[in-house]
Design an enzyme around this catalytic site. Structure first.
Site, PDB file in Angstrom:
ATOM      1  N   LYS A   1      95.168   4.496  58.470  1.00  0.00           N
ATOM      2  CA  LYS A   1      94.469   4.636  56.851  1.00  0.00           C
ATOM      3  C   LYS A   1      94.070   5.141  56.217  1.00  0.00           C
ATOM      4  CE  LYS A   1      93.911  -0.761  57.396  1.00  0.00           C
ATOM      5  NZ  LYS A   1      92.885  -2.456  57.972  1.00  0.00           N
TER       6      LYS A   1
ATOM      7  N   LYS B   1     109.488  -3.850  59.616  1.00  0.00           N
ATOM      8  CA  LYS B   1     108.164  -4.969  59.944  1.00  0.00           C
ATOM      9  C   LYS B   1     108.418  -5.654  58.425  1.00  0.00           C
ATOM     10  CE  LYS B   1     103.926  -7.020  60.775  1.00  0.00           C
ATOM     11  NZ  LYS B   1     102.648  -6.686  60.335  1.00  0.00           N
TER      12      LYS B   1
ATOM     13  N   LYS C   1     103.668  -6.041  53.581  1.00  0.00           N
ATOM     14  CA  LYS C   1     103.129  -6.002  51.857  1.00  0.00           C
ATOM     15  C   LYS C   1     102.841  -4.069  51.946  1.00  0.00           C
ATOM     16  CE  LYS C   1     100.572  -9.123  52.247  1.00  0.00           C
ATOM     17  NZ  LYS C   1      98.991  -9.513  52.546  1.00  0.00           N
TER      18      LYS C   1
END
Ligand code: ADP
Ligand code: TRP
Length: 321
Positions: free
Chosen positions: A111, A190, A193
């Site tokens: 992230k 995959k 979102k």
């Protein structure tokens, strides 16, 4: 019978990957176990900074759980932020969590490479997740493979607490989704979102159709025979269709004279038909948000009882009371 617990962040409208990969299997397990399912809105705050959006996502995530058939008489559905004890426990756990363990966590590293807002919440995310789990004496935590490390961190922290302060927490086990249950997105990666490749089975027909029409395919002509194994449309179709429907589509692909546009239409029709009841129920719930809130309040009351009794033991063992 075990106590199972899992959370889904309210970071967007639930998609086919969430429903097939997480919600429906968890609801199946909930029929034979005592279940705690929650909407991780505090975790969603690490990325969402928009009041209306967060509210909307929380509503749609809760509505999706309910529309998918979760029985809230026998199970507990609640909103993470309704039980503030979890953030209190998180502080105690923070004081036991080694800094390098968080600094080396994959999801934090990923992230912090991808996002511009690298806040402390992203860093301590696994500690809140540990608190989410051990505050409720959870034994089994069904999660995706990407959450495996968070479960290891949870176990480490809980073990350390028990070692230093005496037996307090149950050490939870992860139940990792079957590898086969990774639902592919419209681009074959995959479904997620964050990749913008989702199929939102709860959205209106027009938006749903647009997403399905956006499924990436090769550029074979209509007349050409096609290989179902390498086709993204087929990969999604077979997850939802019956044996005989799947077989029919294979035959059409192999024969030729059947275009990807036809296959997309067939997938669209199948989704609309298969999820008709769930979509209808979802719409009713979203149009009646108070009904959803009542369910969440009912769940919070039940969850609160367990949280209070565990936290009492924690504080006593820490020497805080
Ligand atoms: P996203 O990747 O879209 O942000 P989340 O991380 O919020 O999804 O996932 C919520 C739950 O849904 C998790 O339990 C996760 O394992 C499951 N899930 C998400 N995407 C998929 C997928 N493509 N296939 C199977 N399960 C999925
Ligand atoms: N981190 C999980 C995810 O992104 C969501 C989550 C938060 C969770 N707390 C949890 C999952 C506790 C299981 C148990 O998918």
């Amino acid at each position: 019978m075990s106590r199972i617990l899992t959370g889904i962040q309210s970071s967007g409208e639930p998609h086919l990957g969430n429903v097939l990969g997480a919600m429906l299997p968890a609801i199946e397990m909930s029929k034979y176990n005592e279940s705690f399912f929650f909407i991780a809105d505090l975790h969603a705050l690490t990325t969402i900074k928009d009041k209306e959006l967060l509210k909307k996502n929380t509503l749609t995530t809760a509505a999706a759980w309910l529309a998918c058939g979760l029985n809230t008489e026998t199970n507990i559905l609640y909103k993470q932020s309704d039980i503030p004890q979890v953030t209190e426990l998180m502080w105690y756990l923070n004081c036991l969590t080694p800094y390098p363990m968080l600094a080396n966590a994959h999801s934090f590293k990923d992230k912090s490479e991808q996002l511009s807002d690298i806040n402390a919440g992203l860093f301590t995310y696994p500690v809140l997740m540990a608190a989410d789990i051990i505050l409720y004496d959870a034994e089994i935590v069904p999660v995706g493979k990407d959450q495996m490390q968070h479960l290891e961190i949870t176990r480490d922290i809980a073990n350390k607490f028990n070692y230093l302060f005496g037996d307090t927490f149950i050490i939870p086990e992860a139940k990792i989704d079957d590898v086969n249950m990774i639902i592919p997105g419209t681009d074959g990666r995959k479904m997620s979102k964050s990749y913008n490749n989702t199929i939102n089975i709860f959205s209106d027909e027009k938006s749903l159709k647009k997403q399905i029409m956006g499924i990436v395919t090769d550029s074979k002509n209509l007349e050409d025979p096609k290989d179902p194994k390498t086709c993204n449309i087929f990969q999604l179709y077979k997850l939802i269709a019956s044996e005989s429907q799947t077989q029919d589509l294979i035959t059409k692909y192999q024969k030729g004279g059947y275009g990807y546009g036809h296959a997309k239409n067939e997938l669209f029709e199948l989704i609309i038909h298969k999820y008709e009841a769930i979509r209808k129920q979802f719409k009713i719930l979203v149009e009646n948000p108070r009904d959803v809130e009542i369910e969440l309040e009912k769940g919070a009351q039940k969850a609160q009882k367990v949280a209070n009794s565990v936290l009492k033991k924690v504080k006593a063992n820490l020497g805080l009371m």
